[in-house]
Motif scaffolding. Structure first.
Motif, PDB file in Angstrom:
ATOM      1  N   SER A  67      61.131   7.885 115.196  1.00 22.57           N
ATOM      2  CA  SER A  67      60.128   8.642 114.469  1.00 22.57           C
ATOM      3  C   SER A  67      59.326   9.426 115.487  1.00 22.57           C
ATOM      4  CB  SER A  67      59.213   7.700 113.697  1.00 22.57           C
ATOM      5  OG  SER A  67      58.240   8.425 112.987  1.00 22.57           O
ATOM      6  N   CYS A  68      59.210  10.698 115.260  1.00 23.94           N
ATOM      7  CA  CYS A  68      58.557  11.579 116.218  1.00 23.94           C
ATOM      8  C   CYS A  68      57.095  11.755 115.843  1.00 23.94           C
ATOM      9  CB  CYS A  68      59.270  12.934 116.238  1.00 23.94           C
ATOM     10  SG  CYS A  68      58.536  14.144 117.337  1.00 23.94           S
ATOM     11  N   ARG A 123      53.514  13.081 117.369  1.00 24.85           N
ATOM     12  CA  ARG A 123      52.953  13.860 118.465  1.00 24.85           C
ATOM     13  C   ARG A 123      51.460  14.025 118.234  1.00 24.85           C
ATOM     14  NH1 ARG A 123      54.730  17.994 121.956  1.00 24.85           N
ATOM     15  NH2 ARG A 123      56.850  17.596 121.250  1.00 24.85           N
ATOM     16  N   CYS A 144      56.323  13.731 112.394  1.00 19.74           N
ATOM     17  CA  CYS A 144      57.525  14.516 112.179  1.00 19.74           C
ATOM     18  C   CYS A 144      58.528  13.727 111.350  1.00 19.74           C
ATOM     19  CB  CYS A 144      58.171  14.876 113.524  1.00 19.74           C
ATOM     20  SG  CYS A 144      57.188  16.007 114.523  1.00 19.74           S
ATOM     21  N   GLU A 145      59.550  14.437 110.904  1.00 21.63           N
ATOM     22  CA  GLU A 145      60.637  13.774 110.213  1.00 21.63           C
ATOM     23  C   GLU A 145      61.351  12.829 111.177  1.00 21.63           C
ATOM     24  OE1 GLU A 145      61.191  13.943 107.179  1.00 21.63           O
ATOM     25  OE2 GLU A 145      60.344  15.809 106.443  1.00 21.63           O
ATOM     26  N   VAL A 154      64.360  11.414 113.269  1.00 22.78           N
ATOM     27  CA  VAL A 154      65.373  12.153 114.011  1.00 22.78           C
ATOM     28  C   VAL A 154      66.395  11.189 114.603  1.00 22.78           C
ATOM     29  CG1 VAL A 154      65.785  13.606 116.052  1.00 22.78           C
ATOM     30  CG2 VAL A 154      63.826  14.065 114.567  1.00 22.78           C
ATOM     31  N   ALA A 211      68.038  15.950 112.183  1.00 16.56           N
ATOM     32  CA  ALA A 211      66.976  15.540 111.268  1.00 16.56           C
ATOM     33  C   ALA A 211      67.546  14.579 110.232  1.00 16.56           C
ATOM     34  CB  ALA A 211      66.373  16.753 110.580  1.00 16.56           C
ATOM     35  N   TYR A 241      63.085  17.534 120.140  1.00 24.55           N
ATOM     36  CA  TYR A 241      62.706  16.631 119.065  1.00 24.55           C
ATOM     37  C   TYR A 241      61.878  17.350 118.011  1.00 24.55           C
ATOM     38  CZ  TYR A 241      64.209  11.975 120.490  1.00 24.55           C
ATOM     39  OH  TYR A 241      64.951  10.869 120.774  1.00 24.55           O
ATOM     40  N   ARG A 242      60.951  18.156 118.483  1.00 24.09           N
ATOM     41  CA  ARG A 242      60.062  18.821 117.536  1.00 24.09           C
ATOM     42  C   ARG A 242      60.820  19.826 116.677  1.00 24.09           C
ATOM     43  NH1 ARG A 242      54.399  21.994 118.803  1.00 24.09           N
ATOM     44  NH2 ARG A 242      53.597  21.859 116.682  1.00 24.09           N
ATOM     45  N   CYS A 244      62.679  17.917 114.165  1.00 20.01           N
ATOM     46  CA  CYS A 244      61.744  17.454 113.144  1.00 20.01           C
ATOM     47  C   CYS A 244      61.575  18.480 112.030  1.00 20.01           C
ATOM     48  CB  CYS A 244      60.371  17.176 113.761  1.00 20.01           C
ATOM     49  SG  CYS A 244      60.264  15.652 114.697  1.00 20.01           S
ATOM     50  N   ASN A 245      61.840  19.737 112.328  1.00 23.90           N
ATOM     51  CA  ASN A 245      61.727  20.802 111.339  1.00 23.90           C
ATOM     52  C   ASN A 245      63.022  21.016 110.563  1.00 23.90           C
ATOM     53  OD1 ASN A 245      59.039  22.701 111.502  1.00 23.90           O
ATOM     54  ND2 ASN A 245      59.369  21.562 113.392  1.00 23.90           N
TER      55      ASN A 245
END
Length: 314
Positions: free
Chosen positions: A46-47, A49, A82-83, A85, A102, A130-131, A134-135
């Motif tokens: 799980s991301c 930030r 974030c979603e 991953v 994702a 990662y980010r 996450c999208n």
């Protein structure tokens, strides 16, 4: 042994975890991300930030092609979740890579992310990948340097000698093989959307090379963050729009040169310049001002990818 995306198409529809692979090992190298429960040799993360400048930032493309960025300064700083991953270690024709997918809201679109000289395992590149994942994107981050990235501990006097060991022809061959693998795996998963390519610094310069060599039209767009040593001679061979992001105080990526390349490419390409920013400010911010502009640059990139990879490829 390369991982397979064969289960990706069903996971997009059901929200299930993608990448139920045959012979690929998975492990998460040390990072700031917290691992959750894994199954079948698969590690899901799980991301989370902590926002550097967690304002409500949105980027909108106007009818004339301009990019407007709106920032809500009243939103309190909060943790950005974030979603989930998936991260897999894969090997493709001898090139090691990380494949990030994702888990929720996977949009079925692949991105090839080319690192700076510090390599694909560097935390700044990993965090950015990662980010992006996450999208909703599936991000392949390869080892462009075949196990020999530049090290921050090496004297600068050795840099040019090291760079000469990174054969441009070998890198082109590797990126061609990586692209073909992504196309084949996505086709096997029943996904027909085209790919995107992005890169930082060294990798940002190679974005133009990859797109110029794309004779089969696999890519729909590219994003180059302060690309170095871009070969302007091949820019005219690029047939898709490219977003160039740079700072006006970057000695390694001159804005004038980028604008000349933008004109050669055409195809709706765009150069976005951030006043007062130097090299690497998006994925390696060093000041609060860098942080804020890095968030805006990410929003512009996200809007660009959504338009050119999702909307135009429906």
């Amino acid at each position: 042994m390369a991982a397979s995306l064969a289960s990706l198409s069903s996971s997009i529809k059901t929200g299930a975890r993608p990448l139920s692979n045959r012979n690929t090992s998975y492990r998460l190298p040390p990072s700031s991300l917290s691992p959750l429960a894994s199954s079948s040799g698969k590690l899901v993360t799980s991301c989370f930030r902590r926002g550097r400048s967690m304002k409500n930032i949105s980027a909108l493309e106007t009818s004339d092609g301009a990019v407007n960025v709106e920032v809500d300064d009243d939103q309190e700083e909060e943790e950005e979740a974030c979603e989930l991953v998936n991260r897999a270690e894969v090997s493709i024709d001898g090139v090691e890579a990380h494949l990030l997918t994702a888990v929720k809201n996977n949009n079925g679109t692949g991105l090839l992310l080319l690192s700076d000289v510090f390599g694909f395992q560097d935390s700044s590149t990993s965090d950015f990948a990662y980010r992006v994942a996450c999208n909703g994107y599936n991000v392949l981050v390869p080892d462009l340097f075949r196990g020999d990235p530049w090290s921050k501990n090496r004297p600068e006097s050795e840099y040019e000698e090291w760079r000469r060991t990174q054969d441009p022809d070998r890198i082109r061959q590797d990126t061609t093989a990586l692209t073909k693998w992504m196309v084949d795996e996505f086709a096997a998963a029943g996904i027909s959307k085209k790919l995107g390519v992005m890169g930082f610094c060294f990798g940002g310069g190679r974005v133009v090379d990859v797109l110029a060599a794309d004779e089969n039209g696999y890519f729909s767009t590219g994003v180059s963050f302060y690309g170095t040593r871009i070969d302007s001679a091949v820019a005219g061979d690029v047939k898709v729009p490219v977003l160039f992001i740079a700072g006006d105080r970057d000695p390694l990526c001159q804005v004038e040169g980028l604008k000349e390349i933008e004109e050669k490419i055409g195809q709706g390409s765009k150069v976005v310049v951030f006043d007062g920013r130097g090299h690497g400010f998006v994925h390696r911010p060093e000041t609060p001002e860098d942080d804020r502009d890095a968030e805006e640059a990410f929003a512009i990139m996200r809007n660009w990818l959504h338009h050119h990879l999702l909307l135009e490829n429906k």
